[in-house]
Design a protein around this motif. Sequence first.
Motif, short mmCIF file in Angstrom:
data_model
loop_
_atom_site.label_atom_id
_atom_site.label_comp_id
_atom_site.label_asym_id
_atom_site.label_seq_id
_atom_site.Cartn_x
_atom_site.Cartn_y
_atom_site.Cartn_z
N ARG A 46 0.82 -1.21 0.00
CA ARG A 46 0.00 0.00 0.00
C ARG A 46 0.85 1.26 0.00
NH1 ARG A 46 -3.42 -3.71 2.17
NH2 ARG A 46 -5.67 -3.28 2.10
N ARG A 101 -2.74 7.82 1.55
CA ARG A 101 -2.87 6.47 2.08
C ARG A 101 -4.34 6.13 2.35
NH1 ARG A 101 2.19 5.12 6.16
NH2 ARG A 101 3.85 5.92 4.80
N SER A 147 -6.29 3.01 0.65
CA SER A 147 -6.98 1.98 1.44
C SER A 147 -8.41 1.79 0.97
CB SER A 147 -6.97 2.37 2.93
OG SER A 147 -5.65 2.33 3.44
N GLN A 190 -9.85 -1.62 -1.05
CA GLN A 190 -10.98 -2.38 -0.53
C GLN A 190 -12.07 -2.53 -1.59
OE1 GLN A 190 -11.10 -4.08 2.32
NE2 GLN A 190 -13.05 -4.89 1.53
#
Length: 400
Positions: free
Chosen positions: A29, A40, A44, A48
């Motif tokens: 990541r 970030r 994320s 997902q």
Amino acid sequence: MDNNRKAADQKGSKTAVIQMLRIYGPMSRIELAQRTDLSRATISITIQELIELGLIHETEIRQSTGGRPPTNVELVPGSHAALGADLNQEGWMLGAFDLLGRTLASKRITFSPFTQEAAFRALIDAIPLFISELDKSPMPLLGIALPGIVDSHQGLLRSSAVLGWQQVSWASEFERELGWPTTLLNRSRARGLSECRYGAGKSYRHMIYIGIDAGIGAGIYIDRELIHGAAGGAGEIGHTTVTDHGPLCPCGNTGCLQMVSAAHAIEREARRQLRLGTPSLLQQPELDLQLLRYEHICQAAEDGDELALQIIGNAAAYLGTAMANLVNLLNPEAIILGGPVPADSPYYVKAAEKVMRQRAMSTLSRNTEVKLSRFLETGGALGAANFMLDRHLTFSHLLP
């Protein structure tokens, strides 16, 4: 931010993540955030959503020493298919590939006469049947690899001595016929892109691919991205001058690399020497010199025939000189040799590498690896499909 702008940004972040994983392979990541310039938090959320869509998944990157195992993110195999086609003197190679560069299906397409019109129609007619035999419908995009000077920005084959064609505007013609965005790319550059992303060059950021066949072409890759040049000609190493002498090249010059190092050059010199009566295992009463192929000469060299060793060694020495110049100019991590001549002649590869290391600056050449390509039949088609995805893939292509 209005809803339309927000949706566009979300699609853009998903596309950016997919493209990074396609081009650079699995990464964390943190690496994704650095390469995409996304926060970030955005990374994320995006990851997902892509996991829920079945486009990517997480994998552990090493044995955990406690706590949450560190993970990489990578593409899911087989989630989508992209089409690429590669043209040579024998016809088309049409292939379907997933986003990881795996071949889902491939097909050789022949046609006659060998004209622009026949080639165009053969591929157009073959695509519907090819698609019908796939397990899933491909994205409506097409990448095409061609021998010659290809201006990818204009979608134009400017000229091809191999095909005898010039000023072929195939990108727009295929788009009109298929209704799909279509890109054109030089086949050596396409084959190199396959090696860079998925083959012998996948461990390197900076590499050069050299394909040796009837001619010689190259692809230059900096940070895994292809360098095109102003008119698509970056990599025309076959037309660099390596000797003051040599046969006249179709480009009008003498001393071109491909005229002294490619398959036809090897065959031509062997025929000349045999006609002069030079002793060789190749000299057989029933041999028709017109049918002598570079494969025979490569095999004779592997068998220790002195004439064949001399011919192959001389051809390889010119290539080694050109490789040394590339090392000094571009300082690549690796040079990948592809095409039938290196594949058929370990001695050719060994001799070329030896000369490269003798002639290049030792501080540069000692860290430059020389490797053989891994892709043979499908490399050009795979590279063409990848080039298309680099330029035209959007998130809408990835939706069910």
